[in-house]
Scaffold this active site. Structure first.
Site, PDB file in Angstrom:
ATOM      1  N   SER A  44      11.870   4.507   4.849  1.00  0.00           N
ATOM      2  CA  SER A  44      12.838   3.438   5.004  1.00  0.00           C
ATOM      3  C   SER A  44      12.307   2.056   4.631  1.00  0.00           C
ATOM      4  O   SER A  44      12.977   1.073   4.852  1.00  0.00           O
ATOM      5  CB  SER A  44      13.363   3.428   6.447  1.00  0.00           C
ATOM      6  OG  SER A  44      12.288   3.518   7.339  1.00  0.00           O
ATOM      7  N   GLY A  45      11.113   2.007   4.079  1.00  0.00           N
ATOM      8  CA  GLY A  45      10.660   0.682   3.703  1.00  0.00           C
ATOM      9  C   GLY A  45       9.316   0.659   3.008  1.00  0.00           C
ATOM     10  O   GLY A  45       8.669   1.689   2.832  1.00  0.00           O
ATOM     11  N   LYS A  92       5.408  -2.887   7.966  1.00  0.00           N
ATOM     12  CA  LYS A  92       6.465  -2.185   7.259  1.00  0.00           C
ATOM     13  C   LYS A  92       7.661  -3.096   7.126  1.00  0.00           C
ATOM     14  O   LYS A  92       8.186  -3.591   8.115  1.00  0.00           O
ATOM     15  CB  LYS A  92       6.847  -0.928   8.017  1.00  0.00           C
ATOM     16  CG  LYS A  92       7.886  -0.111   7.306  1.00  0.00           C
ATOM     17  CD  LYS A  92       7.733   1.347   7.643  1.00  0.00           C
ATOM     18  CE  LYS A  92       9.013   1.870   8.211  1.00  0.00           C
ATOM     19  NZ  LYS A  92       8.855   3.171   8.804  1.00  0.00           N
ATOM     20  N   VAL A 115       5.307  -0.676   2.695  1.00  0.00           N
ATOM     21  CA  VAL A 115       4.245  -0.898   3.663  1.00  0.00           C
ATOM     22  C   VAL A 115       3.162  -1.789   3.033  1.00  0.00           C
ATOM     23  O   VAL A 115       2.733  -1.544   1.907  1.00  0.00           O
ATOM     24  CB  VAL A 115       3.634   0.433   4.117  1.00  0.00           C
ATOM     25  CG1 VAL A 115       2.599   0.182   5.201  1.00  0.00           C
ATOM     26  CG2 VAL A 115       4.711   1.370   4.645  1.00  0.00           C
ATOM     27  N   ASP A 117      11.223  14.089  11.060  1.00  0.00           N
ATOM     28  CA  ASP A 117      10.652  13.974   9.716  1.00  0.00           C
ATOM     29  C   ASP A 117       9.136  14.195   9.762  1.00  0.00           C
ATOM     30  O   ASP A 117       8.369  13.407   9.219  1.00  0.00           O
ATOM     31  CB  ASP A 117      11.004  12.611   9.116  1.00  0.00           C
ATOM     32  CG  ASP A 117      10.827  12.589   7.593  1.00  0.00           C
ATOM     33  OD1 ASP A 117      10.705  13.679   6.997  1.00  0.00           O
ATOM     34  OD2 ASP A 117      10.807  11.499   7.006  1.00  0.00           O
ATOM     35  N   GLY A 146       7.410   4.019   2.796  1.00  0.00           N
ATOM     36  CA  GLY A 146       7.854   5.030   3.759  1.00  0.00           C
ATOM     37  C   GLY A 146       9.278   5.406   3.441  1.00  0.00           C
ATOM     38  O   GLY A 146       9.828   4.951   2.437  1.00  0.00           O
ATOM     39  N   ILE A 172       0.804  -1.226   0.000  1.00  0.00           N
ATOM     40  CA  ILE A 172       0.000   0.000   0.000  1.00  0.00           C
ATOM     41  C   ILE A 172       0.833   1.269   0.000  1.00  0.00           C
ATOM     42  O   ILE A 172       0.305   2.356  -0.132  1.00  0.00           O
ATOM     43  CB  ILE A 172      -0.994   0.042   1.183  1.00  0.00           C
ATOM     44  CG1 ILE A 172      -0.266  -0.188   2.503  1.00  0.00           C
ATOM     45  CG2 ILE A 172      -2.128  -0.951   0.995  1.00  0.00           C
ATOM     46  CD1 ILE A 172      -1.138   0.077   3.710  1.00  0.00           C
ATOM     47  N   GLY A 173       2.131   1.159   0.149  1.00  0.00           N
ATOM     48  CA  GLY A 173       2.896   2.405   0.099  1.00  0.00           C
ATOM     49  C   GLY A 173       4.349   2.203   0.452  1.00  0.00           C
ATOM     50  O   GLY A 173       4.797   1.096   0.751  1.00  0.00           O
TER      51      GLY A 173
END
Ligand SMILES: *[C@@H]1O[C@H](CO)[C@@H](O)[C@H](O)[C@H]1NC(C)=O
Ligand SMILES: *[C@@H]1O[C@H](CO)[C@@H](O)[C@H](O)[C@H]1NC(C)=O
Ligand SMILES: *[C@@H]1O[C@H](CO)[C@@H](O)[C@H](O)[C@H]1NC(C)=O
Length: 977
Positions: free
Chosen positions: A697-698, A714, A700, A815, A695, A692-693
């Site tokens: 660093s990884g 994640k 998801v 962040d 981030g 689904i996406g």
């Protein structure tokens, strides 16, 4: 007769009624004025309220109107600063006798057309300065040839200067500054043979081009003002024929080459301003012939060579040669100048001594010779005439004393003599100069004491004396200087006690007294220090305990009490502070370190106190346990044992690869709460269809586990080369998240680390990220009405405030952005992605943070030069998120224009509006909100918080705790509806 045709038809009527001789023309003017007032002017401020019908049909004593001497006709209309609106009121020009039309500083605007100025053929004086005219400047019809003065400055005229402007036969004054012209200076302006004043300055839109050599044709020109209009190339030699010139200003352009020698033939010249160009070569020696010259400003160029003796011998009143590459000595003869008031020679390479008689013969006001290589004594007579206000000599090698003569210099306001080798004691009457507001004497060799007479220096705001050899007591009288903002007397030899009354200085922001020999106790009654940010009392001989009241100072961020003889416990109140610097090392403190400081980052600030103990920090001794074995201790111990066990398992696993776990894969799992699943229920579902996406660093994934629960997983980028990186991201994230419980921070349920991957399992957030919802087409931001957006702002601020103020040590998210604010099914926001979160480290221990922190568009400006991320950087990023919520735009939306981000755009747009200015609001606020036109009070309050948060200076930004308060306030202030 011809003109009658142009008069508005309504006049025919009056013509019939008042065609009886002398009163005819005045009553006609009267009708015209009333008609213009009613049809062409929007008199919102009622400035023309006395323009009322009267029985005599006479306008001569109306405001703004002047008639000829016999009151037979109107000759002048002067409505300067009347606050009137509308187009150019051309009707006024139907008064055939009108000569002077002054409409400056109003709100007149729109386009000016040739057609509308055609009737003004009799005008001699036309002033439309400082209005709102836009569009290209029209050609002026040839009928308009009587003009003597034309002032169109401070409008938004664009395009070229029209050719007809070279044809006014009688024009003396032409002022066009402050418009948006885009052409070059047209050579045809040199046809204006009567011109005495030409101003075309501050028009940075102009095409870079040289000054036309035809300029020399303007032999009657007295005043030439061409500052900041993108002039390039050389100054033309033809300037020698400007035989009437008095003011010659070509400053702030990009002129290059030498200053032409022909400048020396301008006998009438009084001011030469060529500063801020790229002029090079030597200063023309012939300038000495210019006997009327009193201002010479050649600063900010690339001039070389010595100070020409000839110039030193002139009678200039202002001489600015600063910011060049000039060298050599300053000629002695400069001191015999009888007019010299301002002398600026800073930022050159001048050497030798200053002329010792400077100031003896002239009433010097300002002398700035800073940043050169001067040596020797400061000239004794600088303030002989009692006029000197600014004495600036820093960064040279001046030596010798501060002369007693300066002690009577009551005019002195600003003194910067730091970084020299000045010595001797300072006379008591120097300390009491009544008008000094800034006194910087740091890093010299001054000695002796500060006289109690300093109490008379009432205006002083900064007293900066660090790095000298001052001795004696720091006088009580300093407490009377209530404007003091900063005191820095560090690194001297002061003794005795610090006056306790110093705590009464309400405006004090910095108090630095380190490296002296102060004794006694640290004053405790500090409630007035509401603005204090920095307190440094280190390296003294203070005794007694640390006053607990210091913990209540609202703005304190820097506290250094190291290397003293302080005793007692560290007051637990100090943990209330949000400190960037905390140092109480090398004292005689004892007892248990308050739990707020029980962290490795504070360790170096605690060392050197043999009596301090800590239950946690290994480097400090354990606290001896008088209490029975407490439950807490049991828990800690149990936890440690478990941790140890886990560590051993981890270690073994890494060595053998297959020791732990039944399957072939090796896992290290940690569940943070009771969960009904394990890694085997998850790993098989990490497939593309569940993705689904991504981030920072990884990747998801969305996974439905066997209990029916939906979770977000994640998977960190990983394995191979980046192992080191992901390892640390992984650890930092679980360490941080494992400790946190807050409604607005995403819950980590479980984590699991395999040989070639690592996964983190979170609760699933149904509505995705705020960034998606706001900006992605498919979500259509329409779903989010203002109250939802406000709820998100408030929730996210609470989550962030928790990280900053309730976690110890404070956690900086690093962040914050809309993509890291996740929304659950009720749009409750949760902060996520601590991939690069790091606990707040102190200076010096930050080497681990090599990666750029944050996301483009959200990074606080100070990061560019400090490379440091603090809580205030998060506050900035949060401000950006607020702006996103208000505008619905991405932080780097291309509609902001080049080099602008959301912060610049919103700030500029908001500041350009007056309160409740509806048009500006419509521009800023997300149109999808469909807010009732102009009812934006709610949004305005959030906007104000956003503006505060994105202030350029970290110190001006509120803390997150304060942000929450401000936003909540907003909620209370909302009308019930
Ligand atoms: C000037 O105004 C006053 C009243 O404001 C009026 O009485 C007077 O007659 C006016 N004078 C002229 C010359 O119109
Ligand atoms: C004039 O131009 C400036 C700068 O481009 C702009 O900020 C301002 O809004 C303009 N004013 C009008 C009346 O167009
Ligand atoms: C104007 O200046 C130009 C160039 O400097 C020169 O050639 C010309 O003769 C001048 N015209 C008049 C009328 O002086």
């Amino acid at each position: 007769m011809e003109k009658e045709k142009l008069i508005l038809p309504f006049l025919l009527l009056s013509l019939l009624m008042y065609s009886n001789g002398t009163t005819f023309s005045i009553s006609r003017d009267y009708e015209i004025l009333l008609q213009v007032k009613n049809t062409q002017i929007d008199d919102q401020n009622k400035s023309l309220k006395d323009w009322l019908p009267n029985t005599q049909h006479n306008p001569c004593n109306w405001t703004g109107i002047t008639c000829d001497s016999r009151n037979k006709s109107v000759v002048t209309i002067d409505l300067t600063e009347f606050g009137i609106y509308g187009d150019f009121p051309s009707g006024f020009c139907h008064i055939p006798t009108l000569q002077n039309l002054s409409l400056g500083t109003n709100f007149l605007g729109n386009v000016l057309s040739s057609h509308s100025i055609l009737p003004c053929s009799n005008l001699r004086f036309l002033n439309l300065s400082d209005n709102l005219f836009v569009g290209t400047l029209p050609e002026f019809p040839s009928e308009i040839f009587e003009l003597r003065t034309l002032d169109l400055s401070l409008n938004n005229f664009t395009g070229d200067i029209p050719v007809s402007f070279g044809r006014f036969p009688l024009l003396k004054v032409l002022i066009l500054s402050g418009n948006l012209f885009t052409g070059a200076i047209p050579p045809f302006l040199s046809n204006l043979s009567e011109l005495t004043r030409f101003e075309l300055a501050y028009t940075e839109t102009m095409k870079p081009s040289p000054l036309p050599s035809e300029i020399g044709n303007l032999t009657k020109l007295e005043f030439l003002y061409l500052s900041k209009i993108n002039l390039i190339g050389n100054i033309p030699d033809t300037i020698f024929s400007l035989i009437s010139i008095k003011n010659f200003d070509l400053s702030q352009n990009s002129l290059s080459g030498k200053i032409p020698e022909t400048i020396s033939s301008l006998k009438t010249i009084q001011k030469i301003e060529l500063f801020d160009n790229n002029l090079s070569g030597e200063i023309p020696k012939g300038l000495k012939n210019l006997t009327s010259l009193f201002l010479l400003d050649l600063s900010q160029n690339a001039l070389t060579g010595n100070f020409p003796e000839q110039i030193a011998s002139m009678n200039l009143s202002v001489l600015n040669l600063n910011d060049n590459f000039l060298s050599g000595e300053v000629p002695q003869i400069l001191a015999s100048n009888q007019n010299l008031q301002h002398l600026n020679l800073y930022n050159n390479s001048f050497s030798g001594k200053l002329p010792q008689d400077l100031g003896k013969n002239s009433a010097l006001i300002e002398i700035d010779v800073s940043t050169n290589n001067f040596i020797g004594e400061l000239p004794k007579f600088l303030c002989q005439r009692k006029t000197l206000q600014r004495l600036i000599t820093f960064r040279n090698r001046f030596s010798g004393p501060l002369h007693d003569e300066y002690s009577e210099c009551d005019s002195l306001k600003y003194v910067r003599i730091e970084n020299n080798e000045l010595s001797g004691s300072v006379s008591p009457s120097f300390w009491n100069l009544p008008n000094v507001y800034f006194l910087k004497m740091e890093h010299n060799k001054f000695q002796g004491s500060i006289s109690s007479s300093i109490s008379k220096a009432k205006g002083i705001t900064k007293l900066l004396l660090a790095g000298n050899r001052f001795t004696g007591q720091f006088p009580n009288e300093v407490c009377e200087l209530i404007r003091l903002v900063e005191i820095d007397i560090g690194n001297n030899r002061f003794t005795g006690e610090v006056p306790t009354c110093i705590t009464g200085l309400k405006k004090l922001q910095k108090l630095k007294m380190q490296e002296n020999m102060f004794i006694g106790e640290i004053p405790g009654n500090v409630t007035s220090w509401t603005e204090l940010t920095e307190l440094n009392l280190s390296h003294n001989r203070f005794t007694g305990s640390i006053p607990r009241e210091l913990g209540n100072l609202p703005d304190l961020i820097y506290l250094d009490l190291a290397v003293n003889y302080l005793t007692g416990k560290i007051p637990v109140e100090l943990t209330n502070l949000t400190l960037n610097q905390f140092n109480v090392s090398d004292n005689k403190l004892y007892g248990e370190v308050p739990s707020g400081f029980n962290h490795q980052v504070y360790l170096s600030g605690l060392m050197g106190n043999p009596g301090l103990c800590s239950p946690v920090m290994k480097t400090l001794p354990r606290c001896s346990n008088h209490k029975p074995f407490s439950i807490v201790a049991i828990i800690v111990l149990t936890f440690s044992v478990v941790l140890l066990f886990v560590c051993i398992l981890w270690f073994l696993k890494r060595k053998s690869g297959t020791l732990v776990g039944k399957s072939k894969r090796a896992f290290m799992t940690t569940a943070f709460q009771r969960v009904g699943f394990n890694e085997e229920d998850i790993v098989p579902f990490l497939t593309n269809e569940n993705l689904i996406g991504r981030g920072s660093s990884g990747q998801v994934y969305k996974v439905k586990v066997k209990t029916g629960q939906i979770v977000a997983v994640k998977k960190l980028w990983g394995g191979g080369k980046n192992k080191q990186d992901t390892e640390s991201a992984f650890k930092s994230e679980i360490e941080t998240l494992g400790r946190i419980r807050h409604a607005n921070i995403v819950k980590l349920l479980f984590c699991c680390s395999g040989d070639d991957f690592r996964i983190l399992v979170y609760e699933y957030m149904e509505n995705g990220s705020l960034g998606d919802v706001l900006h992605e087409e498919k979500f259509g931001g329409v779903l989010m009405d203002w109250s939802k957006r406000f709820g998100i702002a408030l929730g996210a601020s609470q989550g962030l405030a928790y990280l900053h103020h309730d976690c110890v040590p404070a956690i900086v998210h690093r962040d914050v952005k809309s993509n890291n604010i996740l929304l659950d099914h009720d749009f409750v926001p949760c902060l996520a992605d601590f991939g690069i979160a790091k606990t707040l480290m102190r200076e010096g221990t930050e080497c681990a943070m090599s990666r750029v922190a944050g996301s483009y568009g959200y990074i606080a400006p100070e990061y560019a030069y400090t490379l440091k991320v603090t809580e205030k950087s998060d506050v900035y990023s949060f401000g950006v998120v607020l702006m996103e919520l208000i505008t619905g735009k991405r932080p780097n939306d291309s509609s902001f224009g080049e080099n602008k981000d959301i912060v610049k755009w919103v700030t500029e747009t908001a500041l350009s509006s007056s309160h409740g200015d509806c048009i500006t609001w419509t521009k800023i606020v997300d149109p999808r909100l469909n807010l009732d036109t102009c009812h934006y009070e709610d949004v305005e309050k959030v906007l104000n918080v956003a503006l505060l948060c994105t202030s350029a200076f970290p110190i001006s930004r509120p803390s997150m705790r304060r942000v929450v308060e401000l936003l909540k306030d907003h909620k209370l202030a909302r009308p019930k509806s």
